[in-house]
Design an enzyme around this catalytic site. Structure first.
Site, PDB file in Angstrom:
ATOM      1  N   ASP A 333     -46.701 -26.873  29.496  1.00 52.92           N
ATOM      2  CA  ASP A 333     -46.170 -25.774  27.965  1.00 52.92           C
ATOM      3  C   ASP A 333     -45.389 -26.942  27.010  1.00 52.92           C
ATOM      4  O   ASP A 333     -45.358 -28.827  27.401  1.00 52.92           O
ATOM      5  CB  ASP A 333     -44.419 -25.850  28.916  1.00 52.92           C
ATOM      6  CG  ASP A 333     -43.534 -26.921  29.203  1.00 52.92           C
ATOM      7  OD1 ASP A 333     -44.837 -28.351  30.280  1.00 52.92           O
ATOM      8  OD2 ASP A 333     -43.330 -27.260  29.675  1.00 52.92           O
ATOM      9  N   GLU A 334     -45.047 -26.444  26.558  1.00 53.88           N
ATOM     10  CA  GLU A 334     -44.607 -26.663  25.048  1.00 53.88           C
ATOM     11  C   GLU A 334     -45.328 -28.217  24.508  1.00 53.88           C
ATOM     12  O   GLU A 334     -44.306 -29.303  24.149  1.00 53.88           O
ATOM     13  CB  GLU A 334     -43.145 -27.697  25.150  1.00 53.88           C
ATOM     14  CG  GLU A 334     -42.417 -26.398  26.280  1.00 53.88           C
ATOM     15  CD  GLU A 334     -40.901 -26.358  25.903  1.00 53.88           C
ATOM     16  OE1 GLU A 334     -40.279 -25.784  25.586  1.00 53.88           O
ATOM     17  OE2 GLU A 334     -40.551 -27.159  26.263  1.00 53.88           O
ATOM     18  N   VAL A 335     -46.585 -28.223  23.949  1.00 56.53           N
ATOM     19  CA  VAL A 335     -47.084 -29.611  23.163  1.00 56.53           C
ATOM     20  C   VAL A 335     -47.215 -29.253  22.301  1.00 56.53           C
ATOM     21  O   VAL A 335     -47.638 -28.155  21.136  1.00 56.53           O
ATOM     22  CB  VAL A 335     -48.479 -28.936  23.588  1.00 56.53           C
ATOM     23  CG1 VAL A 335     -49.863 -30.924  23.067  1.00 56.53           C
ATOM     24  CG2 VAL A 335     -48.834 -29.219  25.245  1.00 56.53           C
ATOM     25  N   ASP A 386     -47.884 -21.109  28.206  1.00 61.13           N
ATOM     26  CA  ASP A 386     -48.472 -21.540  27.629  1.00 61.13           C
ATOM     27  C   ASP A 386     -49.795 -21.783  27.474  1.00 61.13           C
ATOM     28  O   ASP A 386     -50.528 -21.911  26.613  1.00 61.13           O
ATOM     29  CB  ASP A 386     -47.860 -22.992  26.797  1.00 61.13           C
ATOM     30  CG  ASP A 386     -46.786 -23.079  27.014  1.00 61.13           C
ATOM     31  OD1 ASP A 386     -45.544 -22.978  28.162  1.00 61.13           O
ATOM     32  OD2 ASP A 386     -45.632 -23.547  26.155  1.00 61.13           O
TER      33      ASP A 386
END
Ligand SMILES: *[C@@H]1O[C@H](CO)[C@@H](O)[C@H](O)[C@H]1NC(C)=O
Length: 538
Positions: A333-335, A386
């Site tokens: 997630d959230e890269v 994601d």
């Protein structure tokens, strides 16, 4: 004759006295607190049977003489004896005493001899429970189902105002609506002592949660002590000795959970959320560049270096053997792509791979490699949504955890349409405090309320309560989690049609919260009210 009864601080005439007596008695009897989460079918009768702790036992009936005892059930009998009779202190220390009373026997039978096993994703948790005079029958397909039935039985027993125990005649057939009912704890943003984790596992078993999702490492700290790469925790933990989980800590969490029918699902989130990894492993994170030179800061894991994959292979090999669960969570997630974008070597790699300027392709490439790595280790991988959103071909993915707010059912629908399984977390982010985080908000969630076929709905394997650690440590974890997580527990276990009313659920949840207090879980209050046994502040 005018008889006057003196009761405490008042004088009453005969009719008044009897009215009062009825009120007192009635109050004493009204406390058959319901079961939480509500069983699929429950029929209770007004016939009640007294129970005496000194004349009560669990009897596990082996299917054949060749079958050995069952350590899981033996341990459960001890726990559930104390949970069923919370204020009983046995003089004989658990040994059955000789009394005049005829004993009440809970007879347990289990179809499969799976006592030595670890709970699996498809393990049956079904049980039937029938309580009648002097005995109860509890039957289940697996030992995990028997554990759920013992929990239910312990919740059926109640005390009157004089402390005597009773159980009513009851028939129950029960099974979970969803097979995956998880709680995520984050031990990177704050370190949680092993005792705190074990206590959470206890509370989880009380409302039939069956997966502990251990978000064990993240940006702030790396408390997992790896044998292969000891520097990860010696340099990446908040403290190399006191703020780590050794293999023996991890083993004790896993065995404690297993005894309660709870799987431990480890998450090693990458390529983002890995700042702490970089402290103990050089060349793992991507050096960020500014105006053509390294700026001294680091971004996500470097997907352009072969050494990254060699490292990950060895780490996941270790993790796969330490954690017996068939699932592993790979995060994803959230890269933040800005660091990758700044790095000329990553850019050159992008060109070679034909990714153009699309960094989502690079992330999908990276995750695909990690997923393949873990599937060679016989693990089913879970990723945050994601990755699903980025990949055009979802080929190596199997389970997607939906976490983003907004129209999460739209996302669930997209994932199941692609034929992948879903775990729903979006509506159950419980780490935020505040009055708007009312339990009812977590209760009125309808995970299957999207347009789809029966087959597609079956792909929603369950849901998860997430307790992120920014503002949570051992001081406030328990009251922030309970009883609000219990709302999710019922949504994931019970029949939706029978549990759609917040008003109906409220008194039962209030009673259940009192039960949690009685069991030593500092669950916060839901609203104005009182418990018979209040938390004593120690
Ligand atoms: C259990 O039995 C008592 C006494 O007979 C009765 O008052 C109570 O309503 C019963 N509880 C349930 C849930 O049926």
């Amino acid at each position: 004759m005018n008889v006057v009864y003196e009761v405490c601080c008042g004088r009453f005439t005969r009719p008044q006295f009897f009215l009062l007596l009825i009120i007192i008695l009635d109050h004493g009897l009204d406390s058959v607190e319901g079961v939480w989460p509500l069983p699929q079918t429950l029929t209770s009768f007004t016939e009640r049977y007294p129970l005496k702790p000194q004349a009560f036992y669990f009897d596990y009936r082996r299917q054949s003489a060749a079958q050995h005892g069952c350590s899981i059930l033996d341990a459960a009998f001890k726990r559930y004896f104390s949970l069923t009779f919370p204020d009983y202190i046995s003089a004989a220390n658990g040994v059955l005493q000789i009394t005049e009373d005829r004993p009440f026997i809970v007879k347990i039978s289990v179809d499969r001899n799976d006592c030595e096993n670890y709970p699996r994703e498809d393990s049956s948790e079904k049980y039937n429970l029938s309580v009648s005079a002097e005995k109860a029958y509890l039957s289940a397909e697996t030992v995990w189902g028997a554990l759920r039935g013992l929990e239910t039985f312990s919740q059926l027993v109640y005390q009157d105002d004089f402390g005597s125990y009773f159980v009513n005649k009851t028939e129950i057939e029960d099974f979970p609506r969803f097979q995956f009912r998880g709680i995520l704890l984050d031990t990177s943003r704050h370190y949680l002592p092993v005792q705190t984790i074990l206590k959470t596992l206890d509370a989880m078993a009380y409302s039939k949660f069956n997966v502990f999702h251990w978000h064990i490492v993240d940006d702030p700290s790396f408390p997992y002590q790896s044998c292969t790469f000891p520097d990860l925790s010696s340099k990446g933990a908040f403290h190399p000795m006191t703020h780590i989980y050794t293999h023996s800590d991890v083993r004790s969490v896993i065995s404690y959970a297993r005894l309660r029918g709870i799987r431990v699902l480890p998450e090693f989130d990458s390529p983002g959320h890995t700042k702490s990894w970089g402290k103990g492993q050089s060349n793992l994170l991507t050096p960020c560049y500014r105006r053509g030179i390294p700026s001294g800061t680091f971004g996500p894991v470097n997907p352009a270096l072969p050494s990254t994959y060699q490292f990950m292979e060895r780490l996941f090999k270790e993790v796969s053997s330490v954690f017996p669960d068939s699932y592993i969570h790979l995060g994803g997630d959230e890269v933040d792509f800005s660091c990758w974008r700044s790095n000329p070597y990553v850019q050159a790699f992008m060109q070679r791979m034909g990714f153009g300027a699309d960094f989502t392709k690079l992330e999908a490439f990276y995750i695909e490699k990690i997923v393949n790595m873990t599937s060679l280790l016989n693990k089913t991988s879970i990723v945050w949504q994601d990755i699903f959103d980025y990949s055009e071909r979802h080929r190596p993915l199997s389970v997607v955890e939906v976490w983003k707010q907004g129209c999460y059912l739209c996302e669930v629908r997209r994932v199941v349409k692609a034929g992948l399984r879903v775990i729903l977390a979006s509506p159950w982010y419980l780490d935020q405090p505040g009055p708007t985080h009312n339990w009812a908000r977590y209760y009125t969630v309808w995970p299957l309320a999207f347009k789809g076929t029966e087959e597609q709905k079956k792909l929603v394997i369950g849901g998860e309560v997430c307790m992120w650690g920014e503002y949570v440590d051992a001081t406030n974890l328990t009251p922030r989690l309970w009883p609000r997580a219990n709302a999710a527990a019922e949504r994931l276990w019970s029949d939706e049609r029978q549990t759609s009313s917040v008003d109906k659920a409220f008194p039962r949840l209030q009673d259940f919260r009192c039960k949690l207090l009685r069991r030593g879980i500092q669950a916060e209050p839901l609203y104005v009210g009182h418990c018979k046994h209040e938390y004593q502040g120690v």
